[in-house]
Design an enzyme around this catalytic site. Structure first.
Site, PDB file in Angstrom:
ATOM      1  N   ARG A  68       0.751  -1.254   0.081  1.00  0.00           N
ATOM      2  CA  ARG A  68      -0.051  -0.145   0.094  1.00  0.00           C
ATOM      3  C   ARG A  68       1.039   1.352  -0.091  1.00  0.00           C
ATOM      4  O   ARG A  68       1.670   1.474   1.086  1.00  0.00           O
ATOM      5  CB  ARG A  68      -1.088   0.013   1.241  1.00  0.00           C
ATOM      6  N   ALA A  80     -10.636  -7.259  -0.450  1.00  0.00           N
ATOM      7  CA  ALA A  80     -11.663  -6.137  -0.651  1.00  0.00           C
ATOM      8  C   ALA A  80     -11.528  -5.410  -1.957  1.00  0.00           C
ATOM      9  O   ALA A  80     -10.744  -5.793  -2.459  1.00  0.00           O
ATOM     10  CB  ALA A  80     -11.177  -5.215   0.448  1.00  0.00           C
ATOM     11  N   LEU A  82     -13.566  -1.874  -4.685  1.00  0.00           N
ATOM     12  CA  LEU A  82     -14.328  -0.826  -4.542  1.00  0.00           C
ATOM     13  C   LEU A  82     -15.946  -1.198  -5.132  1.00  0.00           C
ATOM     14  O   LEU A  82     -16.155  -2.485  -5.848  1.00  0.00           O
ATOM     15  CB  LEU A  82     -13.743   0.006  -5.684  1.00  0.00           C
ATOM     16  N   GLU A  97     -15.118  -9.895  -5.501  1.00  0.00           N
ATOM     17  CA  GLU A  97     -13.714  -9.702  -5.048  1.00  0.00           C
ATOM     18  C   GLU A  97     -13.150 -10.832  -4.454  1.00  0.00           C
ATOM     19  O   GLU A  97     -11.811 -10.945  -4.527  1.00  0.00           O
ATOM     20  CB  GLU A  97     -13.918  -8.503  -3.865  1.00  0.00           C
ATOM     21  N   GLU A 101      -9.744 -12.173  -6.038  1.00  0.00           N
ATOM     22  CA  GLU A 101      -8.509 -11.825  -5.425  1.00  0.00           C
ATOM     23  C   GLU A 101      -7.832 -13.319  -4.615  1.00  0.00           C
ATOM     24  O   GLU A 101      -6.753 -13.286  -4.630  1.00  0.00           O
ATOM     25  CB  GLU A 101      -8.653 -10.864  -4.055  1.00  0.00           C
ATOM     26  N   GLU A 148      -1.083  -6.131  -7.240  1.00  0.00           N
ATOM     27  CA  GLU A 148      -1.918  -7.289  -6.823  1.00  0.00           C
ATOM     28  C   GLU A 148      -0.926  -8.523  -7.503  1.00  0.00           C
ATOM     29  O   GLU A 148      -0.963  -9.869  -7.053  1.00  0.00           O
ATOM     30  CB  GLU A 148      -3.439  -7.538  -7.548  1.00  0.00           C
TER      31      GLU A 148
END
Length: 208
Positions: A68, A80, A82, A97, A101, A148
């Site tokens: 991050r 997680a 949007l 998600e 992910e 990612e």
């Protein structure tokens, strides 16, 4: 006095959007205060997010480690993402998600918590789901890009995560809130008392 957050909106004398990004923007509002003065408030406008605490049959939580950049950390998180479409059903977004992910699906979904991540400077609202009866998803894995592509995965027992949160070793807000909410629900009325996955969400209303 009832301890419950309530909707309220103070008068805005002027509003501008000095920055518009790919997913979010910055808004500047001149807001009338209770004493009649006007104060300028800058904040990030955000579409909203969903997060998934996926719990397997061994009472372990699926975690993802991701870089991050704003905080210059690689953080352990729960899946997680949007709310990409206005009015999108948050459950559908959470299922997407989890698949994209982690390539995982779940049969049992509940709402753990609804939170504003940083209400003094951002209007982001997040719904955190509890997903149980998890298994590997069918089909091809989602193609990752950017941060990612460097993700790591782990499954960690709930009790160990609670210890790590309280020790100050984990900092992602959705992970912290989700794990502690799970522990609190178990210590209280039980997981079956959690709200259903389609419970109303006034912060980000949806229709179906």
């Amino acid at each position: 006095m009832t301890i419950k957050d309530t909707p309220e909106e103070w008068e805005i004398r002027d509003s501008a959007t000095p920055f518009t990004g790919n997913k979010t923007s910055v808004r500047t509002d001149d807001v009338v205060m209770p004493d009649g003065s006007v104060a300028r408030r800058d904040y990030q406008v955000h579409p909203g997010s969903v997060a998934v605490l996926a719990l397997d049959e061994e009472d372990r939580v699926l975690l993802i480690s991701q870089y991050r950049h704003p905080v210059r950390h690689k953080l352990w998180e729960i899946p997680a993402g949007l709310l990409d479409v206005p009015g999108e059903n948050p459950l559908h977004a959470a299922q997407r998600e989890l698949y994209e992910e982690a390539h995982v699906k779940a049969e049992d979904w509940r709402v753990l918590a609804d939170v504003y991540t940083s209400p003094g400077g951002c209007d982001e609202a997040v719904r955190i789901f509890l997903a149980r009866d998890v298994s590997e998803a069918e089909g091809e894995r989602f193609v990752t890009e950017h941060e990612e592509t460097d993700m790591e995965y782990a499954r960690v027992p709930v009790d160990e995560l609670v210890r790590l949160v309280l020790a100050g070793d984990l900092h992602n807000n959705c992970l912290v809130v989700g794990v502690l909410a799970l522990a609190a629900a178990r210590a209280g009325d039980g997981l079956e008392s959690l709200r259903p996955a389609d419970a109303p969400w006034p912060a980000r209303p949806f229709t179906s």
